[in-house]
Design a protein around this motif. Structure first.
Motif, PDB file in Angstrom:
ATOM      1  N   GLU A   1      33.637 117.711  65.578  1.00  0.00           N
ATOM      2  CA  GLU A   1      33.575 116.254  65.706  1.00  0.00           C
ATOM      3  C   GLU A   1      33.939 115.812  67.105  1.00  0.00           C
ATOM      4  O   GLU A   1      33.295 114.939  67.697  1.00  0.00           O
ATOM      5  CB  GLU A   1      34.560 115.596  64.731  1.00  0.00           C
ATOM      6  CG  GLU A   1      34.168 115.566  63.286  1.00  0.00           C
ATOM      7  CD  GLU A   1      35.210 114.798  62.499  1.00  0.00           C
ATOM      8  OE1 GLU A   1      35.231 113.558  62.605  1.00  0.00           O
ATOM      9  OE2 GLU A   1      36.020 115.444  61.816  1.00  0.00           O
ATOM     10  N   SER A   2      35.011 116.416  67.635  1.00  0.00           N
ATOM     11  CA  SER A   2      35.486 116.032  68.971  1.00  0.00           C
ATOM     12  C   SER A   2      34.430 116.311  70.030  1.00  0.00           C
ATOM     13  O   SER A   2      34.178 115.479  70.905  1.00  0.00           O
ATOM     14  CB  SER A   2      36.775 116.783  69.303  1.00  0.00           C
ATOM     15  OG  SER A   2      37.808 116.432  68.412  1.00  0.00           O
ATOM     16  N   VAL A   3      33.812 117.486  69.951  1.00  0.00           N
ATOM     17  CA  VAL A   3      32.785 117.863  70.919  1.00  0.00           C
ATOM     18  C   VAL A   3      31.579 116.926  70.820  1.00  0.00           C
ATOM     19  O   VAL A   3      31.098 116.394  71.835  1.00  0.00           O
ATOM     20  CB  VAL A   3      32.344 119.328  70.699  1.00  0.00           C
ATOM     21  CG1 VAL A   3      31.055 119.626  71.439  1.00  0.00           C
ATOM     22  CG2 VAL A   3      33.434 120.282  71.148  1.00  0.00           C
ATOM     23  N   ALA A   4      31.090 116.740  69.609  1.00  0.00           N
ATOM     24  CA  ALA A   4      29.894 115.919  69.415  1.00  0.00           C
ATOM     25  C   ALA A   4      30.130 114.478  69.859  1.00  0.00           C
ATOM     26  O   ALA A   4      29.275 113.876  70.532  1.00  0.00           O
ATOM     27  CB  ALA A   4      29.473 115.971  67.947  1.00  0.00           C
TER      28      ALA A   4
ATOM     29  N   ARG B   1      20.443 117.024  75.477  1.00  0.00           N
ATOM     30  CA  ARG B   1      19.900 118.302  75.014  1.00  0.00           C
ATOM     31  C   ARG B   1      21.008 119.354  75.098  1.00  0.00           C
ATOM     32  O   ARG B   1      21.586 119.572  76.167  1.00  0.00           O
ATOM     33  CB  ARG B   1      18.715 118.710  75.893  1.00  0.00           C
ATOM     34  CG  ARG B   1      17.531 117.778  75.779  1.00  0.00           C
ATOM     35  CD  ARG B   1      16.525 117.998  76.913  1.00  0.00           C
ATOM     36  NE  ARG B   1      16.051 119.387  76.923  1.00  0.00           N
ATOM     37  CZ  ARG B   1      15.039 119.836  76.187  1.00  0.00           C
ATOM     38  NH1 ARG B   1      14.409 119.016  75.357  1.00  0.00           N
ATOM     39  NH2 ARG B   1      14.644 121.091  76.262  1.00  0.00           N
ATOM     40  N   CYS B   2      21.293 120.016  73.950  1.00  0.00           N
ATOM     41  CA  CYS B   2      22.409 120.953  73.878  1.00  0.00           C
ATOM     42  C   CYS B   2      21.956 122.326  73.381  1.00  0.00           C
ATOM     43  O   CYS B   2      21.254 122.421  72.357  1.00  0.00           O
ATOM     44  CB  CYS B   2      23.490 120.425  72.930  1.00  0.00           C
ATOM     45  SG  CYS B   2      24.148 118.801  73.362  1.00  0.00           S
TER      46      CYS B   2
ATOM     47  N   TYR C   1      23.603 120.650  78.255  1.00  0.00           N
ATOM     48  CA  TYR C   1      24.935 121.156  77.902  1.00  0.00           C
ATOM     49  C   TYR C   1      24.813 122.503  77.197  1.00  0.00           C
ATOM     50  O   TYR C   1      23.888 122.710  76.402  1.00  0.00           O
ATOM     51  CB  TYR C   1      25.660 120.199  76.942  1.00  0.00           C
ATOM     52  CG  TYR C   1      26.096 118.888  77.554  1.00  0.00           C
ATOM     53  CD1 TYR C   1      27.366 118.730  78.081  1.00  0.00           C
ATOM     54  CD2 TYR C   1      25.221 117.799  77.592  1.00  0.00           C
ATOM     55  CE1 TYR C   1      27.765 117.521  78.633  1.00  0.00           C
ATOM     56  CE2 TYR C   1      25.605 116.583  78.144  1.00  0.00           C
ATOM     57  CZ  TYR C   1      26.889 116.460  78.669  1.00  0.00           C
ATOM     58  OH  TYR C   1      27.277 115.270  79.215  1.00  0.00           O
ATOM     59  N   VAL C   2      25.750 123.387  77.474  1.00  0.00           N
ATOM     60  CA  VAL C   2      25.960 124.584  76.658  1.00  0.00           C
ATOM     61  C   VAL C   2      27.237 124.331  75.870  1.00  0.00           C
ATOM     62  O   VAL C   2      28.308 124.101  76.448  1.00  0.00           O
ATOM     63  CB  VAL C   2      26.101 125.855  77.520  1.00  0.00           C
ATOM     64  CG1 VAL C   2      26.582 127.034  76.665  1.00  0.00           C
ATOM     65  CG2 VAL C   2      24.771 126.197  78.178  1.00  0.00           C
ATOM     66  N   VAL C   3      27.111 124.331  74.549  1.00  0.00           N
ATOM     67  CA  VAL C   3      28.231 123.993  73.671  1.00  0.00           C
ATOM     68  C   VAL C   3      28.637 125.245  72.905  1.00  0.00           C
ATOM     69  O   VAL C   3      27.843 125.801  72.131  1.00  0.00           O
ATOM     70  CB  VAL C   3      27.842 122.875  72.684  1.00  0.00           C
ATOM     71  CG1 VAL C   3      29.047 122.500  71.826  1.00  0.00           C
ATOM     72  CG2 VAL C   3      27.321 121.662  73.440  1.00  0.00           C
ATOM     73  N   MET C   4      29.879 125.670  73.084  1.00  0.00           N
ATOM     74  CA  MET C   4      30.313 126.951  72.529  1.00  0.00           C
ATOM     75  C   MET C   4      31.374 126.779  71.447  1.00  0.00           C
ATOM     76  O   MET C   4      32.388 126.112  71.639  1.00  0.00           O
ATOM     77  CB  MET C   4      30.868 127.830  73.645  1.00  0.00           C
ATOM     78  CG  MET C   4      31.066 129.268  73.252  1.00  0.00           C
ATOM     79  SD  MET C   4      31.197 130.276  74.741  1.00  0.00           S
ATOM     80  CE  MET C   4      31.272 131.897  74.019  1.00  0.00           C
TER      81      MET C   4
ATOM     82  N   GLY D   1      23.160 125.419  85.929  1.00  0.00           N
ATOM     83  CA  GLY D   1      23.589 124.036  86.097  1.00  0.00           C
ATOM     84  C   GLY D   1      23.923 123.261  84.842  1.00  0.00           C
ATOM     85  O   GLY D   1      24.339 122.097  84.930  1.00  0.00           O
ATOM     86  N   ALA D   2      23.736 123.841  83.662  1.00  0.00           N
ATOM     87  CA  ALA D   2      24.105 123.131  82.424  1.00  0.00           C
ATOM     88  C   ALA D   2      25.614 122.946  82.365  1.00  0.00           C
ATOM     89  O   ALA D   2      26.377 123.820  82.778  1.00  0.00           O
ATOM     90  CB  ALA D   2      23.614 123.900  81.207  1.00  0.00           C
ATOM     91  N   ARG D   3      26.042 121.808  81.872  1.00  0.00           N
ATOM     92  CA  ARG D   3      27.481 121.555  81.715  1.00  0.00           C
ATOM     93  C   ARG D   3      28.012 122.426  80.575  1.00  0.00           C
ATOM     94  O   ARG D   3      27.351 122.595  79.554  1.00  0.00           O
ATOM     95  CB  ARG D   3      27.736 120.081  81.427  1.00  0.00           C
ATOM     96  CG  ARG D   3      27.376 119.164  82.590  1.00  0.00           C
ATOM     97  CD  ARG D   3      27.617 117.707  82.212  1.00  0.00           C
ATOM     98  NE  ARG D   3      27.417 116.816  83.346  1.00  0.00           N
ATOM     99  CZ  ARG D   3      26.260 116.262  83.678  1.00  0.00           C
ATOM    100  NH1 ARG D   3      25.176 116.508  82.940  1.00  0.00           N
ATOM    101  NH2 ARG D   3      26.165 115.460  84.716  1.00  0.00           N
ATOM    102  N   PHE D   4      29.235 122.923  80.752  1.00  0.00           N
ATOM    103  CA  PHE D   4      29.808 123.904  79.830  1.00  0.00           C
ATOM    104  C   PHE D   4      30.928 123.255  79.019  1.00  0.00           C
ATOM    105  O   PHE D   4      31.939 122.811  79.578  1.00  0.00           O
ATOM    106  CB  PHE D   4      30.335 125.088  80.644  1.00  0.00           C
ATOM    107  CG  PHE D   4      30.725 126.307  79.843  1.00  0.00           C
ATOM    108  CD1 PHE D   4      30.342 126.472  78.521  1.00  0.00           C
ATOM    109  CD2 PHE D   4      31.478 127.311  80.446  1.00  0.00           C
ATOM    110  CE1 PHE D   4      30.706 127.596  77.796  1.00  0.00           C
ATOM    111  CE2 PHE D   4      31.850 128.453  79.740  1.00  0.00           C
ATOM    112  CZ  PHE D   4      31.461 128.585  78.424  1.00  0.00           C
ATOM    113  N   ILE D   5      30.725 123.184  77.701  1.00  0.00           N
ATOM    114  CA  ILE D   5      31.684 122.571  76.777  1.00  0.00           C
ATOM    115  C   ILE D   5      32.075 123.593  75.713  1.00  0.00           C
ATOM    116  O   ILE D   5      31.221 124.349  75.233  1.00  0.00           O
ATOM    117  CB  ILE D   5      31.068 121.343  76.070  1.00  0.00           C
ATOM    118  CG1 ILE D   5      30.617 120.281  77.090  1.00  0.00           C
ATOM    119  CG2 ILE D   5      32.038 120.746  75.063  1.00  0.00           C
ATOM    120  CD1 ILE D   5      31.718 119.475  77.683  1.00  0.00           C
ATOM    121  N   ALA D   6      33.347 123.619  75.320  1.00  0.00           N
ATOM    122  CA  ALA D   6      33.790 124.529  74.257  1.00  0.00           C
ATOM    123  C   ALA D   6      34.656 123.779  73.255  1.00  0.00           C
ATOM    124  O   ALA D   6      35.353 122.816  73.613  1.00  0.00           O
ATOM    125  CB  ALA D   6      34.555 125.714  74.841  1.00  0.00           C
ATOM    126  N   THR D   7      34.593 124.222  72.021  1.00  0.00           N
ATOM    127  CA  THR D   7      35.338 123.535  70.958  1.00  0.00           C
ATOM    128  C   THR D   7      36.837 123.712  71.095  1.00  0.00           C
ATOM    129  O   THR D   7      37.611 122.806  70.782  1.00  0.00           O
ATOM    130  CB  THR D   7      34.903 124.042  69.574  1.00  0.00           C
ATOM    131  OG1 THR D   7      35.058 125.469  69.523  1.00  0.00           O
ATOM    132  CG2 THR D   7      33.464 123.669  69.281  1.00  0.00           C
TER     133      THR D   7
END
Length: 355
Positions: free
Chosen positions: A180-183, A194-195, A221-224, A243-249
């Motif tokens: 939820e926090s990531v989204a 686009r993820c 985004y790359v969401v891990m 260059g994609a932004r890097f996000i992790a839970t």
């Protein structure tokens, strides 16, 4: 002095000789529900409990105890917190616990390692006293919110799991997970982004529910989350490198099993991409205060009216510390009593468990 030395040697030898010899000598300040004991009746007043605990661990290492025995020694000390704290600190610990029980209106509680533990089979088992603790919160007209860094289950699944393990039915409003926090964060930053996702179906569901696109090529985004596929790791690595932004839970590197075995978690897999690209992700789970702020807002309370309860110094307790909130560390998960002094900050209160 001779008597003290004999006592230390006798106890240590018994611990090393057999794991079956490990038994608590005294009681930790240990309960939200009961009146805790704060002293060890088996140690004389002139004995220094902290020194005794340190000597026990030191003796095991000096004697070349196996790693298993050293883990058992660590576990032994964990379950004798009064020995580690000393009587004066145990008394202060008790006073702080009474303040929390009396004054706090909202309890923000971790799940894995706090209310239940992961088994070697992959299933979970409720920790002793978990149901009684939740009942105590609800029966005393307090609010409870379950805050988890896990990204493998959505709130609907967490409701079912909580009812199965704790035997209490709560609605989805009582849960916040890192998906939820990531989204929510990405949707606020870049609506319809686009993820590329590495994780379980719960993460995909959260992203799509927030109006985000889950794609296989050219992501923003790359969401891990809980990444398990090597090919996906390679793809994600190259997207981040381009260059994609890097996000992790979350940054949790390991989970701990009921037999003390370690299980790699999101933070461990994140390091593969981070070390290869030199780009660190932005973590949205604890200790990020965005997640804690969402929990406090949902409870509709002020920060000072809430307390965080969890088993990890580097997520649960750090999160509370940076938000200037009170916290309770329970020793049923990742952090043991002997780990606490390694951190620059400390919890408001330390308990053996929520029992």
């Amino acid at each position: 002095e001779q008597k003290k030395t004999m006592m230390i040697n006798t106890i240590s030898k018994k611990i090393i000789k057999s794991s079956s010899a490990i038994r608590p000598l005294g009681s930790l300040t240990r309960s939200f529900i009961k009146t805790p004991m704060v002293c060890n009746p088996n140690i004389n007043d002139d004995e220094t409990p902290k020194i005794l605990a340190e000597r026990q661990v030191g003796y095991g290492i000096a004697k070349g105890a196996s790693s298993k025995i050293q883990l058992e020694l660590k576990d032994y000390i964990t379950h004798n917190m009064t020995d580690v704290l000393g009587q004066n600190e145990a008394r202060i610990n008790q006073e702080k616990l009474e303040m929390i029980r009396r004054d706090k209106k909202g309890f923000i509680v971790d799940l894995d390692g706090t209310l239940w533990v992961t088994l070697m089979s992959g299933d979970n088992k409720a920790l002793k006293g978990a149901r009684q603790f939740v009942e105590w919160v609800l029966e005393n007209d307090r609010e409870i919110l379950l805050l988890t860094n896990g990204s493998m289950r959505n709130n609907r699944a967490l409701v079912e799991k909580f009812e199965r393990l704790i035997k209490i039915r709560l609605d989805e409003h009582h849960f916040i997970n890192s998906c939820e926090s990531v989204a929510g964060f990405i949707a606020r930053q870049s609506p319809n982004a686009r993820c590329f996702m590495l994780g379980e179906p719960a993460l995909r569901e959260a992203l799509e529910r927030a109006g985000l696109q889950v794609v296989e090529d050219d992501p923003q985004y790359v969401v891990m989350g809980e990444a398990k596929d090597y090919k996906d790791l390679v793809k994600g690595l190259n997207f981040v490198n381009r260059g994609a932004r890097f996000i992790a839970t979350n940054s949790d590197t390991v989970d701990i099993m009921d037999n003390h075995d370690l299980y790699p978690s999101t933070g461990s897999f994140v390091k593969i991409i981070a070390s290869a690209t030199g780009i660190e992700p932005y973590f949205l789970g604890k200790p990020n205060n965005l997640m804690l702020r969402a929990a406090v807002d949902r409870l509709d309370l002020r920060h000072r009216e809430c307390v965080v309860v969890g088993d990890r110094m580097n997520t649960d307790i750090l999160c509370a510390t940076e938000a200037r909130m009170d916290s309770v560390l329970v020793l049923t998960g990742v952090t043991s009593a002997t780990d606490i002094s390694r951190f620059a900050y400390k919890p408001t209160c330390v308990l053996n468990s929520v029992e």
